[in-house]
Structures are given as C-alpha cells and as structure tokens.
Design a protein around this motif. Sequence first.
Motif, PDB file in Angstrom:
ATOM      1  N   SER A 151      -8.396  -1.601   4.336  1.00  0.00           N
ATOM      2  CA  SER A 151      -8.931  -0.235   4.429  1.00  0.00           C
ATOM      3  C   SER A 151      -9.104   0.160   5.888  1.00  0.00           C
ATOM      4  O   SER A 151      -8.751   1.282   6.293  1.00  0.00           O
ATOM      5  CB  SER A 151     -10.269  -0.137   3.701  1.00  0.00           C
ATOM      6  OG  SER A 151     -10.124  -0.364   2.320  1.00  0.00           O
ATOM      7  N   ARG A 152      -9.639  -0.759   6.669  1.00  0.00           N
ATOM      8  CA  ARG A 152      -9.827  -0.489   8.093  1.00  0.00           C
ATOM      9  C   ARG A 152      -8.490  -0.275   8.792  1.00  0.00           C
ATOM     10  O   ARG A 152      -8.341   0.616   9.637  1.00  0.00           O
ATOM     11  CB  ARG A 152     -10.577  -1.668   8.719  1.00  0.00           C
ATOM     12  CG  ARG A 152     -10.845  -1.540  10.199  1.00  0.00           C
ATOM     13  CD  ARG A 152     -11.491  -2.810  10.735  1.00  0.00           C
ATOM     14  NE  ARG A 152     -11.576  -2.795  12.179  1.00  0.00           N
ATOM     15  CZ  ARG A 152     -11.631  -3.871  12.940  1.00  0.00           C
ATOM     16  NH1 ARG A 152     -11.630  -5.080  12.374  1.00  0.00           N
ATOM     17  NH2 ARG A 152     -11.704  -3.778  14.253  1.00  0.00           N
ATOM     18  N   VAL A 200      -5.807   0.336  -2.324  1.00  0.00           N
ATOM     19  CA  VAL A 200      -5.981  -0.799  -1.421  1.00  0.00           C
ATOM     20  C   VAL A 200      -6.145  -2.086  -2.230  1.00  0.00           C
ATOM     21  O   VAL A 200      -5.529  -3.112  -1.922  1.00  0.00           O
ATOM     22  CB  VAL A 200      -7.196  -0.592  -0.499  1.00  0.00           C
ATOM     23  CG1 VAL A 200      -7.542  -1.884   0.239  1.00  0.00           C
ATOM     24  CG2 VAL A 200      -6.917   0.515   0.509  1.00  0.00           C
ATOM     25  N   TYR A 253       0.838  -1.205   0.000  1.00  0.00           N
ATOM     26  CA  TYR A 253       0.000   0.000   0.000  1.00  0.00           C
ATOM     27  C   TYR A 253       0.871   1.253   0.000  1.00  0.00           C
ATOM     28  O   TYR A 253       0.619   2.207  -0.747  1.00  0.00           O
ATOM     29  CB  TYR A 253      -0.930   0.007   1.212  1.00  0.00           C
ATOM     30  CG  TYR A 253      -1.817   1.227   1.250  1.00  0.00           C
ATOM     31  CD1 TYR A 253      -3.015   1.256   0.535  1.00  0.00           C
ATOM     32  CD2 TYR A 253      -1.454   2.361   1.970  1.00  0.00           C
ATOM     33  CE1 TYR A 253      -3.827   2.383   0.545  1.00  0.00           C
ATOM     34  CE2 TYR A 253      -2.260   3.490   1.980  1.00  0.00           C
ATOM     35  CZ  TYR A 253      -3.446   3.492   1.267  1.00  0.00           C
ATOM     36  OH  TYR A 253      -4.234   4.627   1.271  1.00  0.00           O
ATOM     37  N   VAL A 269      -8.747   6.987   2.591  1.00  0.00           N
ATOM     38  CA  VAL A 269      -8.177   5.766   2.023  1.00  0.00           C
ATOM     39  C   VAL A 269      -8.533   5.670   0.544  1.00  0.00           C
ATOM     40  O   VAL A 269      -9.687   5.842   0.151  1.00  0.00           O
ATOM     41  CB  VAL A 269      -8.682   4.520   2.773  1.00  0.00           C
ATOM     42  CG1 VAL A 269      -8.156   3.253   2.131  1.00  0.00           C
ATOM     43  CG2 VAL A 269      -8.270   4.586   4.237  1.00  0.00           C
ATOM     44  N   ASP A 270      -7.524   5.409  -0.266  1.00  0.00           N
ATOM     45  CA  ASP A 270      -7.689   5.236  -1.712  1.00  0.00           C
ATOM     46  C   ASP A 270      -8.090   3.784  -1.974  1.00  0.00           C
ATOM     47  O   ASP A 270      -7.267   2.879  -1.873  1.00  0.00           O
ATOM     48  CB  ASP A 270      -6.366   5.585  -2.403  1.00  0.00           C
ATOM     49  CG  ASP A 270      -6.457   5.528  -3.920  1.00  0.00           C
ATOM     50  OD1 ASP A 270      -7.325   4.801  -4.441  1.00  0.00           O
ATOM     51  OD2 ASP A 270      -5.639   6.199  -4.581  1.00  0.00           O
ATOM     52  N   GLY A 271      -9.358   3.561  -2.323  1.00  0.00           N
ATOM     53  CA  GLY A 271      -9.857   2.209  -2.508  1.00  0.00           C
ATOM     54  C   GLY A 271      -9.140   1.452  -3.601  1.00  0.00           C
ATOM     55  O   GLY A 271      -8.843   0.258  -3.448  1.00  0.00           O
ATOM     56  N   THR A 304      -6.924   3.108   7.785  1.00  0.00           N
ATOM     57  CA  THR A 304      -7.660   4.173   8.461  1.00  0.00           C
ATOM     58  C   THR A 304      -7.259   4.264   9.924  1.00  0.00           C
ATOM     59  O   THR A 304      -7.007   5.369  10.447  1.00  0.00           O
ATOM     60  CB  THR A 304      -9.178   3.919   8.357  1.00  0.00           C
ATOM     61  OG1 THR A 304      -9.565   3.916   6.977  1.00  0.00           O
ATOM     62  CG2 THR A 304      -9.962   4.997   9.091  1.00  0.00           C
TER      63      THR A 304
END
Length: 266
Positions: free
Chosen positions: A178-179, A195, A24, A190-192, A182
């Motif tokens: 993502s969690r 991720v 990431y 967060v850039d999905g 964050t």
Amino acid sequence: MSLAWLSSYPKSGNTWVRIMLQNYLEDRPLETDEPVQWRGGGSKISAVADIADLSSESGLSWPSHQAVPPTLKTHFLPGVEVHRPYRETTSKVLYIVRDPRDVIHSAERHLDVSPKHRAAFARHFIAHHGFEGWRRTGWGSWVENVSEWVNPERHFPNAQVCVVRYEDMKSDAVGSLSRIVTFLEWDDRVDGARVERAVRNSELDRLREQQRQANEPGKGRNLFFGQGLSGQSLADYGEDVEESYLRLLDEDSTFADVAKRWGYSN
C-alpha cells in the motif's frame, strides 16, 4: 514524462516487489509461466521493466501502454552511464534494503555456490562488503549501493526517495505494498482489497511452485525464489564468519553506520 526507479542491491527483494506490482496492476493471478521469466528479457514482469533489458541489444520496448507512471528496475549504482539519460526526468526512487547477512544466504544459494565453498563465499562477501562480481558489474558493494541510492540527489536532483525494508515487507506485505503504490502514485486512492489480492498472489511459496511448474532452469536449491528468510545468523558458515561480521560492525564505521541506520547492527 517523469519516471521512478525500483532499485536495490541484488537479492534484496526487488523481483518480489516487481511481481507484487504486476499483480496489483493486472489484479488477477498471473499465469504459471508469467512471473518467473526473468532471464533473457524479463518482459513478463512488464509493470516494472528492467533497465538491463531496455538497454540491451535486443532490448524491450518501453511499456507505454500502461496507465500508470513508468517505473524501471535497476541494481546499478545511480551514477552509471545507463542511468544518465534519466537524470532530469527521474521523480521518484523506491529503494528496497535488506539485512546483508540475509543477502549473503540468498546470494550463496542463488549463485549455486558449492557446499565446500559456502564459508569462503561468506568470508569474501564480508571482506569486500559485497560480492566482487557484482561490484565489477556496476552494482557496487552492499554499503555503496544502499548509501548512494538512499541519497541520490547528486545523480537525480528531482527525486523523492522511499526506502522499504525487506523485513517490513515480510512482516506486513499489505501495508508495505500500500505504501509503495501510494508513493509511486499508481492510484489516487489505494484499493485495500486489491492490495490484499496482489499480496496473496505473490506469496513466495506460490512463486516457487510456479517456477517448478514452468520448468525453468535451476531446480531445488537453485530456484530463483528461496524461502525469503530474515534475521539469519552467519554461524552456520562457521563461528568465525559470524564473528567476522560483528568485527566489521565494530571496526568499519562506514559500514556500521549504514547497517545501524536500517536496523542491521545487532
């Protein structure tokens, strides 16, 4: 400067999370030999440095070049001496928990236990609530490691805690990462897509192939990354082994309470 811990009992997914975070952070497929050099100083996984490397005689320098808040990996119990300098500066604890039955399978494979001693190893693990060699190292039993890290305020009074189940990472790696990002405050938002790329570049099949190509010590059965299975029975060690685990849940309230809390009592 505040820092976070990435902690877990061994063979619970700690290194996998470190590699996902590395992917990431760099947002690129890591080179073949980068994510698998965990022995002799795992500096290639620099996004989350290992406290064991930083505290060794030939330890690593602090990864101060990073633009994200520092995160350290550990298996040690929170109260050990090596953690004490970070008592006040620790602001976050990210803990990875995994079904102890799956930990037994992964540990047995990782430690390269001979086929004729597999059942004895599983019985030992159940009897001691973990592997005694790891307890002597300072990592505690499975139940000690989980209990102390999910409630670390005695050792890290300023820490927020986020617990991620290995099984949830398996079923929803994108949501779990993502969690995690964050929680660690690595990004304001967060850039999905980033991720998703990190998860794709950290798939276990890919990591095993990278290790084979890098010619790391330990081939086949003893590769660092196994299949990462979940929900495994202990019956393949012998019917009595599965029965011993179920009896442990019935007779040891401390172990049963921890296992039940995280969904490992069935």
